[in-house]
Design a protein around this motif. Structure first.
Motif, PDB file in Angstrom:
ATOM      1  N   THR A   1      36.892  61.979  58.409  1.00 11.44           N
ATOM      2  CA  THR A   1      36.960  63.340  57.889  1.00 11.44           C
ATOM      3  C   THR A   1      36.410  63.391  56.470  1.00 11.44           C
ATOM      4  OG1 THR A   1      39.131  63.131  56.854  1.00 11.44           O
ATOM      5  CG2 THR A   1      39.085  63.648  59.217  1.00 11.44           C
ATOM      6  N   GLY A   2      36.237  64.621  55.981  1.00 13.41           N
ATOM      7  CA  GLY A   2      35.777  64.789  54.615  1.00 13.41           C
ATOM      8  C   GLY A   2      36.753  64.233  53.594  1.00 13.41           C
ATOM      9  N   ASP A   3      38.008  64.101  53.993  1.00 15.31           N
ATOM     10  CA  ASP A   3      39.021  63.533  53.119  1.00 15.31           C
ATOM     11  C   ASP A   3      39.118  62.018  53.245  1.00 15.31           C
ATOM     12  OD1 ASP A   3      40.982  66.392  53.982  1.00 15.31           O
ATOM     13  OD2 ASP A   3      39.807  66.073  52.160  1.00 15.31           O
ATOM     14  N   GLY A   4      38.272  61.450  54.111  1.00 15.58           N
ATOM     15  CA  GLY A   4      38.231  60.000  54.247  1.00 15.58           C
ATOM     16  C   GLY A   4      39.154  59.417  55.292  1.00 15.58           C
ATOM     17  N   LEU A   5      39.814  60.262  56.062  1.00 14.74           N
ATOM     18  CA  LEU A   5      40.691  59.754  57.110  1.00 14.74           C
ATOM     19  C   LEU A   5      39.841  59.281  58.286  1.00 14.74           C
ATOM     20  CD1 LEU A   5      43.454  62.489  57.025  1.00 14.74           C
ATOM     21  CD2 LEU A   5      43.498  60.241  55.951  1.00 14.74           C
ATOM     22  N   THR A   6      40.209  58.167  58.862  1.00 13.06           N
ATOM     23  CA  THR A   6      39.434  57.603  59.967  1.00 13.06           C
ATOM     24  C   THR A   6      40.314  57.389  61.195  1.00 13.06           C
ATOM     25  OG1 THR A   6      39.827  55.316  59.290  1.00 13.06           O
ATOM     26  CG2 THR A   6      37.888  56.417  58.373  1.00 13.06           C
ATOM     27  N   SER A   7      39.656  57.383  62.333  1.00  8.95           N
ATOM     28  CA  SER A   7      40.320  57.053  63.585  1.00  8.95           C
ATOM     29  C   SER A   7      39.279  56.465  64.517  1.00  8.95           C
ATOM     30  CB  SER A   7      40.972  58.286  64.215  1.00  8.95           C
ATOM     31  OG  SER A   7      40.001  59.244  64.537  1.00  8.95           O
ATOM     32  N   SER A   8      39.736  55.689  65.484  1.00 13.47           N
ATOM     33  CA  SER A   8      38.809  55.093  66.446  1.00 13.47           C
ATOM     34  C   SER A   8      39.499  54.974  67.794  1.00 13.47           C
ATOM     35  CB  SER A   8      38.322  53.729  65.963  1.00 13.47           C
ATOM     36  OG  SER A   8      39.413  52.862  65.751  1.00 13.47           O
ATOM     37  N   SER A   9      38.684  54.841  68.829  1.00 10.83           N
ATOM     38  CA  SER A   9      39.233  54.739  70.174  1.00 10.83           C
ATOM     39  C   SER A   9      39.839  53.356  70.387  1.00 10.83           C
ATOM     40  CB  SER A   9      38.139  55.001  71.209  1.00 10.83           C
ATOM     41  OG  SER A   9      37.190  53.954  71.188  1.00 10.83           O
ATOM     42  N   ASP A  10      40.730  53.270  71.334  1.00 14.41           N
ATOM     43  CA  ASP A  10      41.384  51.995  71.623  1.00 14.41           C
ATOM     44  C   ASP A  10      40.387  50.923  72.036  1.00 14.41           C
ATOM     45  OD1 ASP A  10      44.397  53.461  73.082  1.00 14.41           O
ATOM     46  OD2 ASP A  10      43.833  53.060  71.006  1.00 14.41           O
ATOM     47  N   SER A  11      39.299  51.340  72.694  1.00 14.81           N
ATOM     48  CA  SER A  11      38.342  50.368  73.211  1.00 14.81           C
ATOM     49  C   SER A  11      37.559  49.658  72.107  1.00 14.81           C
ATOM     50  CB  SER A  11      37.368  51.058  74.172  1.00 14.81           C
ATOM     51  OG  SER A  11      36.628  52.054  73.500  1.00 14.81           O
ATOM     52  N   VAL A  12      37.531  50.234  70.908  1.00 15.98           N
ATOM     53  CA  VAL A  12      36.771  49.605  69.820  1.00 15.98           C
ATOM     54  C   VAL A  12      37.642  49.240  68.631  1.00 15.98           C
ATOM     55  CG1 VAL A  12      34.730  50.912  70.509  1.00 15.98           C
ATOM     56  CG2 VAL A  12      36.153  51.753  68.615  1.00 15.98           C
ATOM     57  N   LYS A  13      38.919  49.594  68.676  1.00 18.55           N
ATOM     58  CA  LYS A  13      39.799  49.345  67.545  1.00 18.55           C
ATOM     59  C   LYS A  13      39.849  47.842  67.229  1.00 18.55           C
ATOM     60  CE  LYS A  13      42.655  52.520  67.308  1.00 18.55           C
ATOM     61  NZ  LYS A  13      43.738  53.530  67.509  1.00 18.55           N
ATOM     62  N   GLY A  14      39.724  47.538  65.942  1.00 18.77           N
ATOM     63  CA  GLY A  14      39.717  46.144  65.524  1.00 18.77           C
ATOM     64  C   GLY A  14      38.339  45.517  65.532  1.00 18.77           C
ATOM     65  N   ARG A  15      37.365  46.185  66.165  1.00 12.74           N
ATOM     66  CA  ARG A  15      35.991  45.660  66.214  1.00 12.74           C
ATOM     67  C   ARG A  15      35.005  46.571  65.482  1.00 12.74           C
ATOM     68  NH1 ARG A  15      33.386  45.334  70.926  1.00 12.74           N
ATOM     69  NH2 ARG A  15      34.506  47.069  71.904  1.00 12.74           N
ATOM     70  N   PHE A  16      35.194  47.873  65.588  1.00 14.87           N
ATOM     71  CA  PHE A  16      34.282  48.841  64.964  1.00 14.87           C
ATOM     72  C   PHE A  16      34.977  49.484  63.766  1.00 14.87           C
ATOM     73  CE2 PHE A  16      31.624  50.116  68.963  1.00 14.87           C
ATOM     74  CZ  PHE A  16      31.401  48.764  69.227  1.00 14.87           C
ATOM     75  N   THR A  17      34.195  49.751  62.721  1.00  5.07           N
ATOM     76  CA  THR A  17      34.726  50.414  61.531  1.00  5.07           C
ATOM     77  C   THR A  17      33.792  51.542  61.119  1.00  5.07           C
ATOM     78  OG1 THR A  17      35.702  48.345  60.757  1.00  5.07           O
ATOM     79  CG2 THR A  17      35.467  50.119  59.148  1.00  5.07           C
TER      80      THR A  17
ATOM     81  N   THR B   1      26.020  60.151  54.351  1.00  2.24           N
ATOM     82  CA  THR B   1      25.735  59.070  55.294  1.00  2.24           C
ATOM     83  C   THR B   1      27.037  58.425  55.744  1.00  2.24           C
ATOM     84  OG1 THR B   1      23.564  58.631  54.344  1.00  2.24           O
ATOM     85  CG2 THR B   1      24.568  56.866  55.625  1.00  2.24           C
ATOM     86  N   VAL B   2      27.113  58.247  57.029  1.00  2.44           N
ATOM     87  CA  VAL B   2      28.267  57.607  57.652  1.00  2.44           C
ATOM     88  C   VAL B   2      27.762  56.379  58.399  1.00  2.44           C
ATOM     89  CG1 VAL B   2      29.994  57.877  59.472  1.00  2.44           C
ATOM     90  CG2 VAL B   2      29.623  59.710  57.839  1.00  2.44           C
ATOM     91  N   TYR B   3      28.560  55.329  58.377  1.00  2.00           N
ATOM     92  CA  TYR B   3      28.182  54.092  59.029  1.00  2.00           C
ATOM     93  C   TYR B   3      29.161  53.768  60.158  1.00  2.00           C
ATOM     94  CZ  TYR B   3      25.684  53.589  54.612  1.00  2.00           C
ATOM     95  OH  TYR B   3      24.884  53.801  53.526  1.00  2.00           O
ATOM     96  N   LEU B   4      28.656  53.036  61.129  1.00  2.00           N
ATOM     97  CA  LEU B   4      29.521  52.460  62.152  1.00  2.00           C
ATOM     98  C   LEU B   4      29.203  50.970  62.197  1.00  2.00           C
ATOM     99  CD1 LEU B   4      31.677  53.123  64.314  1.00  2.00           C
ATOM    100  CD2 LEU B   4      29.811  53.113  65.991  1.00  2.00           C
ATOM    101  N   GLN B   5      30.084  50.177  61.625  1.00  2.00           N
ATOM    102  CA  GLN B   5      29.941  48.730  61.668  1.00  2.00           C
ATOM    103  C   GLN B   5      30.547  48.232  62.966  1.00  2.00           C
ATOM    104  OE1 GLN B   5      28.409  46.544  59.449  1.00  2.00           O
ATOM    105  NE2 GLN B   5      28.807  45.022  61.052  1.00  2.00           N
ATOM    106  N   MET B   6      29.734  47.587  63.768  1.00  2.00           N
ATOM    107  CA  MET B   6      30.180  47.136  65.084  1.00  2.00           C
ATOM    108  C   MET B   6      30.139  45.613  65.127  1.00  2.00           C
ATOM    109  SD  MET B   6      28.227  49.911  67.505  1.00  2.00           S
ATOM    110  CE  MET B   6      26.601  49.260  67.181  1.00  2.00           C
ATOM    111  N   ASN B   7      31.302  45.011  65.266  1.00  2.00           N
ATOM    112  CA  ASN B   7      31.420  43.554  65.322  1.00  2.00           C
ATOM    113  C   ASN B   7      31.933  43.118  66.685  1.00  2.00           C
ATOM    114  OD1 ASN B   7      30.693  43.415  62.568  1.00  2.00           O
ATOM    115  ND2 ASN B   7      32.825  43.625  61.922  1.00  2.00           N
ATOM    116  N   THR B   8      31.754  41.855  66.973  1.00  2.00           N
ATOM    117  CA  THR B   8      32.212  41.276  68.243  1.00  2.00           C
ATOM    118  C   THR B   8      31.801  42.159  69.417  1.00  2.00           C
ATOM    119  OG1 THR B   8      34.172  40.606  66.959  1.00  2.00           O
ATOM    120  CG2 THR B   8      34.164  40.074  69.287  1.00  2.00           C
ATOM    121  N   LEU B   9      30.533  42.475  69.458  1.00  2.00           N
ATOM    122  CA  LEU B   9      30.038  43.389  70.493  1.00  2.00           C
ATOM    123  C   LEU B   9      30.163  42.782  71.876  1.00  2.00           C
ATOM    124  CD1 LEU B   9      27.021  44.783  68.520  1.00  2.00           C
ATOM    125  CD2 LEU B   9      28.740  46.197  69.643  1.00  2.00           C
ATOM    126  N   LYS B  10      30.431  43.664  72.834  1.00  2.00           N
ATOM    127  CA  LYS B  10      30.579  43.263  74.225  1.00  2.00           C
ATOM    128  C   LYS B  10      29.503  43.966  75.051  1.00  2.00           C
ATOM    129  CE  LYS B  10      35.626  43.148  73.650  1.00  2.00           C
ATOM    130  NZ  LYS B  10      36.918  43.671  74.164  1.00  2.00           N
TER     131      LYS B  10
END
Length: 117
Positions: A52-68, A77-86
């Motif tokens: 959000t514009g206030d900096g709050l973030t959320s992610s789906s269960d399928s990527v939690k802990g891997r994507f930021t 600009t918004v980024y999606l850092q994706m680690n441990t890709l499957k």
């Protein structure tokens, strides 16, 4: 009219990392949000992560802990850092600028992410 452009997709081996970028023509204001979605072949588009514009973030269960999801100081600009890709992360990734008060979403053209085994 808000324009949104994604970049950073590509081919990566399972276990690897990629960073996607999404740049909008306006700042991410308080009360609005930017989000990453993805759509795999034959599947519905699904929400991956939101900031959000206030900096709050959320992610789906399928990527939690891997994507930021994060944003830069310009708030354009918004980024999606994706680690441990499957392999199941393979999809076209779309960015959306969500003007929540006006109930309007502005979409980018998408960027392909392919994860090989």
């Amino acid at each position: 009219q808000v324009q949104v452009v994604e970049s950073g997709g590509g081919l990566v081996q399972a276990g690897g990392s990629l960073r996607l970028s999404c740049t909008a023509t306006v700042m991410l204001f308080s009360g609005n949000a930017m989000a990453w979605y993805r759509q795999a072949p034959g599947k519905q588009r699904e929400l991956v992560a939101t900031i959000t514009g206030d900096g709050l973030t959320s992610s789906s269960d399928s990527v939690k802990g891997r994507f930021t999801i994060s944003r830069d100081n310009t708030r354009k600009t918004v980024y999606l850092q994706m680690n441990t890709l499957k392999t199941e992360d393979t999809a076209v990734y779309y960015c959306a600028y969500r003007d929540l008060p006006r109930k309007k979403d502005y979409w980018g053209q998408g960027t392909q992410v392919t994860v090989s085994s």
